[in-house]
Design a protein around this motif. Structure first.
Motif, PDB file in Angstrom:
ATOM      1  N   VAL A   1       0.825  -1.208   0.000  1.00 20.98           N
ATOM      2  CA  VAL A   1       0.000   0.000   0.000  1.00 20.98           C
ATOM      3  C   VAL A   1       0.862   1.262   0.000  1.00 20.98           C
ATOM      4  O   VAL A   1       0.548   2.239  -0.692  1.00 20.98           O
ATOM      5  CB  VAL A   1      -0.971  -0.013   1.201  1.00 20.98           C
ATOM      6  N   ALA A   2       1.958   1.267   0.738  1.00 18.23           N
ATOM      7  CA  ALA A   2       2.824   2.452   0.796  1.00 18.23           C
ATOM      8  C   ALA A   2       3.394   2.772  -0.582  1.00 18.23           C
ATOM      9  O   ALA A   2       3.414   3.933  -1.002  1.00 18.23           O
ATOM     10  CB  ALA A   2       3.935   2.242   1.807  1.00 18.23           C
ATOM     11  N   SER A   3       3.856   1.756  -1.290  1.00 14.42           N
ATOM     12  CA  SER A   3       4.405   1.990  -2.628  1.00 14.42           C
ATOM     13  C   SER A   3       3.314   2.447  -3.591  1.00 14.42           C
ATOM     14  O   SER A   3       3.529   3.352  -4.404  1.00 14.42           O
ATOM     15  CB  SER A   3       5.091   0.728  -3.154  1.00 14.42           C
ATOM     16  N   ALA A   4       2.146   1.848  -3.503  1.00 12.18           N
ATOM     17  CA  ALA A   4       1.035   2.258  -4.365  1.00 12.18           C
ATOM     18  C   ALA A   4       0.708   3.733  -4.138  1.00 12.18           C
ATOM     19  O   ALA A   4       0.525   4.498  -5.100  1.00 12.18           O
ATOM     20  CB  ALA A   4      -0.188   1.385  -4.099  1.00 12.18           C
ATOM     21  N   ARG A   5       0.676   4.161  -2.900  1.00 16.92           N
ATOM     22  CA  ARG A   5       0.385   5.575  -2.595  1.00 16.92           C
ATOM     23  C   ARG A   5       1.490   6.493  -3.115  1.00 16.92           C
ATOM     24  O   ARG A   5       1.224   7.595  -3.592  1.00 16.92           O
ATOM     25  CB  ARG A   5       0.198   5.763  -1.094  1.00 16.92           C
ATOM     26  N   THR A   6       2.738   6.037  -2.994  1.00 13.61           N
ATOM     27  CA  THR A   6       3.859   6.831  -3.510  1.00 13.61           C
ATOM     28  C   THR A   6       3.711   7.035  -5.010  1.00 13.61           C
ATOM     29  O   THR A   6       3.877   8.152  -5.517  1.00 13.61           O
ATOM     30  CB  THR A   6       5.198   6.137  -3.185  1.00 13.61           C
ATOM     31  N   ILE A   7       3.399   5.973  -5.713  1.00 10.72           N
ATOM     32  CA  ILE A   7       3.234   6.060  -7.168  1.00 10.72           C
ATOM     33  C   ILE A   7       2.046   6.945  -7.514  1.00 10.72           C
ATOM     34  O   ILE A   7       2.126   7.801  -8.405  1.00 10.72           O
ATOM     35  CB  ILE A   7       3.092   4.648  -7.774  1.00 10.72           C
ATOM     36  N   GLU A   8       0.943   6.788  -6.808  1.00  8.00           N
ATOM     37  CA  GLU A   8      -0.249   7.597  -7.063  1.00  8.00           C
ATOM     38  C   GLU A   8       0.020   9.078  -6.805  1.00  8.00           C
ATOM     39  O   GLU A   8      -0.424   9.938  -7.568  1.00  8.00           O
ATOM     40  CB  GLU A   8      -1.416   7.094  -6.215  1.00  8.00           C
ATOM     41  N   ARG A   9       0.773   9.393  -5.754  1.00 12.24           N
ATOM     42  CA  ARG A   9       1.113  10.795  -5.452  1.00 12.24           C
ATOM     43  C   ARG A   9       1.971  11.422  -6.541  1.00 12.24           C
ATOM     44  O   ARG A   9       2.027  12.636  -6.674  1.00 12.24           O
ATOM     45  CB  ARG A   9       1.844  10.899  -4.114  1.00 12.24           C
ATOM     46  N   ASN A  10       2.671  10.582  -7.286  1.00 15.52           N
ATOM     47  CA  ASN A  10       3.502  11.060  -8.392  1.00 15.52           C
ATOM     48  C   ASN A  10       2.768  10.988  -9.731  1.00 15.52           C
ATOM     49  O   ASN A  10       3.400  11.054 -10.782  1.00 15.52           O
ATOM     50  CB  ASN A  10       4.815  10.279  -8.446  1.00 15.52           C
ATOM     51  N   GLY A  11       1.458  10.822  -9.688  1.00 15.18           N
ATOM     52  CA  GLY A  11       0.661  10.851 -10.910  1.00 15.18           C
ATOM     53  C   GLY A  11       0.320   9.496 -11.494  1.00 15.18           C
ATOM     54  O   GLY A  11      -0.199   9.423 -12.606  1.00 15.18           O
ATOM     55  N   GLY A  12       0.589   8.419 -10.769  1.00  6.54           N
ATOM     56  CA  GLY A  12       0.328   7.078 -11.282  1.00  6.54           C
ATOM     57  C   GLY A  12      -1.153   6.783 -11.444  1.00  6.54           C
ATOM     58  O   GLY A  12      -1.945   7.048 -10.545  1.00  6.54           O
ATOM     59  N   ALA A  13      -1.498   6.261 -12.610  1.00  2.00           N
ATOM     60  CA  ALA A  13      -2.864   5.822 -12.894  1.00  2.00           C
ATOM     61  C   ALA A  13      -2.851   4.296 -12.981  1.00  2.00           C
ATOM     62  O   ALA A  13      -2.092   3.716 -13.771  1.00  2.00           O
ATOM     63  CB  ALA A  13      -3.361   6.428 -14.201  1.00  2.00           C
ATOM     64  N   LEU A  14      -3.680   3.666 -12.177  1.00  5.27           N
ATOM     65  CA  LEU A  14      -3.719   2.205 -12.128  1.00  5.27           C
ATOM     66  C   LEU A  14      -4.283   1.639 -13.427  1.00  5.27           C
ATOM     67  O   LEU A  14      -5.407   1.950 -13.817  1.00  5.27           O
ATOM     68  CB  LEU A  14      -4.565   1.740 -10.942  1.00  5.27           C
ATOM     69  N   GLU A  15      -3.465   0.821 -14.092  1.00  7.25           N
ATOM     70  CA  GLU A  15      -3.914   0.114 -15.290  1.00  7.25           C
ATOM     71  C   GLU A  15      -4.712  -1.126 -14.886  1.00  7.25           C
ATOM     72  O   GLU A  15      -5.679  -1.488 -15.527  1.00  7.25           O
ATOM     73  CB  GLU A  15      -2.708  -0.303 -16.131  1.00  7.25           C
ATOM     74  N   GLY A  16      -4.262  -1.774 -13.828  1.00  8.25           N
ATOM     75  CA  GLY A  16      -4.907  -2.985 -13.356  1.00  8.25           C
ATOM     76  C   GLY A  16      -3.957  -3.796 -12.497  1.00  8.25           C
ATOM     77  O   GLY A  16      -2.855  -3.363 -12.184  1.00  8.25           O
TER      78      GLY A  16
END
Length: 173
Positions: free
Chosen positions: A140-155
């Motif tokens: 979850v921590a890594s997912a949030r880090t990526i999302e905070r940097n503009g990451g859009a979940l593909e799947g």
């Protein structure tokens, strides 16, 4: 203040301290360790570092394109706090960027800072429009880090290491 540095033999003891903070196994994303890498002996570590830097700076030396990359260590006050690597090639399984922060240095924003720096390099040095960054689905921590940097979940994709979230980050021009 942390900085991103090229792998160096000068930080051998600090690297081992960082690795030991994780405990046994090859789960230090961003360092590019393989099971047969000898990083404990000074000679083995020097060879491993030389290989990382040589692959990073192929000018004047033969280097297969599939191995080009930009590995950096996250260093502060002589301590290796983690690693991050921008791959100069596309691999649909491991993405463009991998990173890891040692357990004792987490929750300080280091991963987000380092990821932002590498996104700038991906845009400026490689001319990429977007990058793929996967992380384990339960991280979850890594997912949030990526999302905070503009990451859009593909799947989420099943892999040999378990379910992996796949994020794309579009890089602004």
């Amino acid at each position: 203040m942390p900085e991103l540095v090229l792998p160096t033999t000068r930080l051998h003891a600090a690297f081992l301290d960082c690795r030991d903070d994780w405990g046994p196994g090859l789960h230090e994303d961003g360092f590019g360790l393989d099971t047969d890498d000898d990083v404990d002996s000074p000679e083995g570590f020097a060879a491993w570092v030389h290989q990382r830097v040589r692959l990073t700076h192929p000018a004047g030396r033969p280097c297969p394109p599939e191995r080009h990359g930009s590995p950096r260590w996250i260093v502060e006050d002589g301590r290796v706090l983690g690693g991050i690597a921008l791959r100069h090639y596309f691999d649909d399984d491991i993405g463009h960027i991998g990173y890891g922060i040692r357990p004792s240095a987490r929750r300080r924003g280091l991963a987000g800072w380092a990821l932002g720096e590498m996104l700038g390099e991906a845009r400026a040095a490689l001319g990429l429009n977007r990058v793929l960054i996967p992380c384990l689905a339960d991280n979850v921590a890594s997912a949030r880090t990526i999302e905070r940097n503009g990451g859009a979940l593909e799947g989420i994709r099943d892999t040999e290491h378990g379910p992996v979230r796949r994020y794309w980050i579009t890089l602004d021009r």
